[in-house]
Design a protein around this motif. Sequence first.
Motif, mmCIF file in Angstrom:
data_model
loop_
_atom_site.group_PDB
_atom_site.id
_atom_site.type_symbol
_atom_site.label_atom_id
_atom_site.label_comp_id
_atom_site.label_asym_id
_atom_site.label_seq_id
_atom_site.Cartn_x
_atom_site.Cartn_y
_atom_site.Cartn_z
ATOM 1 N N LEU A 26 3.247 5.850 -2.924
ATOM 2 C CA LEU A 26 4.443 6.603 -3.271
ATOM 3 C C LEU A 26 4.626 6.669 -4.785
ATOM 4 C CD1 LEU A 26 7.060 8.039 -2.463
ATOM 5 C CD2 LEU A 26 8.155 5.788 -2.308
ATOM 6 N N HIS A 27 4.421 5.546 -5.451
ATOM 7 C CA HIS A 27 4.588 5.503 -6.904
ATOM 8 C C HIS A 27 3.565 6.398 -7.604
ATOM 9 C CE1 HIS A 27 5.181 3.975 -10.963
ATOM 10 N NE2 HIS A 27 3.878 3.749 -11.029
ATOM 11 N N MET A 28 2.311 6.295 -7.210
ATOM 12 C CA MET A 28 1.268 7.077 -7.871
ATOM 13 C C MET A 28 1.474 8.570 -7.644
ATOM 14 S SD MET A 28 -0.407 4.795 -9.441
ATOM 15 C CE MET A 28 -1.755 5.805 -10.060
ATOM 16 N N HIS A 29 1.955 8.938 -6.462
ATOM 17 C CA HIS A 29 2.160 10.353 -6.160
ATOM 18 C C HIS A 29 3.361 10.907 -6.923
ATOM 19 C CE1 HIS A 29 2.150 14.070 -3.836
ATOM 20 N NE2 HIS A 29 3.458 13.917 -3.678
ATOM 21 N N SER A 30 4.456 10.144 -6.964
ATOM 22 C CA SER A 30 5.679 10.644 -7.590
ATOM 23 C C SER A 30 5.633 10.570 -9.108
ATOM 24 C CB SER A 30 6.887 9.854 -7.076
ATOM 25 O OG SER A 30 6.744 8.472 -7.385
ATOM 26 N N ALA A 31 4.954 9.548 -9.658
ATOM 27 C CA ALA A 31 4.978 9.350 -11.103
ATOM 28 C C ALA A 31 3.877 10.112 -11.836
ATOM 29 C CB ALA A 31 4.877 7.857 -11.431
ATOM 30 N N TYR A 32 2.732 10.323 -11.169
ATOM 31 C CA TYR A 32 1.588 10.871 -11.907
ATOM 32 C C TYR A 32 0.967 12.109 -11.263
ATOM 33 C CZ TYR A 32 2.028 6.054 -13.536
ATOM 34 O OH TYR A 32 2.526 4.861 -14.015
ATOM 35 N N ARG A 55 0.830 -1.206 0.000
ATOM 36 C CA ARG A 55 0.000 0.000 0.000
ATOM 37 C C ARG A 55 0.866 1.257 0.000
ATOM 38 N NH1 ARG A 55 -5.080 1.055 4.164
ATOM 39 N NH2 ARG A 55 -6.090 2.677 2.927
ATOM 40 N N GLU A 56 1.911 1.263 0.822
ATOM 41 C CA GLU A 56 2.804 2.426 0.890
ATOM 42 C C GLU A 56 3.549 2.614 -0.428
ATOM 43 O OE1 GLU A 56 5.271 1.559 4.194
ATOM 44 O OE2 GLU A 56 3.700 1.930 5.705
ATOM 45 N N ALA A 57 4.013 1.499 -1.010
ATOM 46 C CA ALA A 57 4.754 1.583 -2.269
ATOM 47 C C ALA A 57 3.870 2.088 -3.394
ATOM 48 C CB ALA A 57 5.332 0.214 -2.625
ATOM 49 N N GLU A 91 0.429 -5.611 -9.219
ATOM 50 C CA GLU A 91 0.709 -6.958 -9.712
ATOM 51 C C GLU A 91 2.209 -7.145 -9.944
ATOM 52 O OE1 GLU A 91 -1.618 -8.266 -12.992
ATOM 53 O OE2 GLU A 91 -3.530 -8.077 -11.928
ATOM 54 N N GLY A 92 2.863 -6.133 -10.488
ATOM 55 C CA GLY A 92 4.312 -6.206 -10.670
ATOM 56 C C GLY A 92 5.034 -6.305 -9.337
ATOM 57 N N TRP A 93 4.533 -5.589 -8.334
ATOM 58 C CA TRP A 93 5.141 -5.599 -6.998
ATOM 59 C C TRP A 93 5.095 -7.004 -6.401
ATOM 60 C CZ3 TRP A 93 4.315 -6.526 -1.833
ATOM 61 C CH2 TRP A 93 5.130 -5.829 -0.915
ATOM 62 N N VAL A 94 3.955 -7.668 -6.516
ATOM 63 C CA VAL A 94 3.816 -9.019 -5.964
ATOM 64 C C VAL A 94 4.752 -9.989 -6.678
ATOM 65 C CG1 VAL A 94 2.238 -10.950 -5.591
ATOM 66 C CG2 VAL A 94 1.441 -8.605 -5.232
#
Length: 252
Positions: free
Chosen positions: A138-144, A133-135, A163-166
């Motif tokens: 962070l990704h959605m905030h920094s990338a988009y 959830r944290e990752a 899905e990629g994270w898992v």
Amino acid sequence: MTAGDNEKLLRRIRKLMALGTRNNNTYEAARAVRLAQVLMQRHNLSPEDLALGDVQEAVSYQIYSDAISIPGWLNALAAVVCMATGCRCWFSWHHSATRTGQARRRRSLHFYGLNERPEVGLYVFTVLSRQLREATDLHMHSAYRLKRLKVQTKRNRADQFREGWVVGVWNVLESFEPSEKESGVLRNWLTQRCGNQALSELNVREARSCRGDSKARESGWMAGRQAQLSQGLNGQASQLKALSVIGGKDDE
């Protein structure tokens, strides 16, 4: 015989069996085994009944999706946890009260397995769920954050990232598969646990394709490979040691 009485009987028989295998006194060891066998015959119990008593269950109520169709990343995360801990699991529902006092239907995840494995599975699932959830946030905030995207596109990319994270986590965890005998015990236990309520087919919703999905999935994979099981849950180092023991690392 009540369920409580039956459990006490099983505990007594298992204790006698343990005395029979660990006692250096041959006479006392044989006497303990004979007494255990007498109790088993008297109550019509089989070795399989003793094994069923070793199966435990642990439930997670911290599921980050209550959708009827299980997101593919959530189903994959549960499978990865089972793979790493030698557990089995199934999704179910429970009811919790909202702030206004109304009942709300929520998802739950049940881990079951021998001895302490379900508790370890619950621990690993809780830690990885929080990190995922944290990752993702962070990704959605920094990338988009500064990009203008449709809401559905953002959701699709978030699912692709998850899905990629898992998959990244799966690449770094060791697999542990219970023996065929243990698997049979777990199947018998689940049959008794569910009774007349057979488990239905799981409806899984895979992440949808979208523009930029490959990049989001790759970012998730790289982040997942950095997951740390030693963080995020009260420093339960003993649980991590149990995980390594379950995997057979300490048996060599």
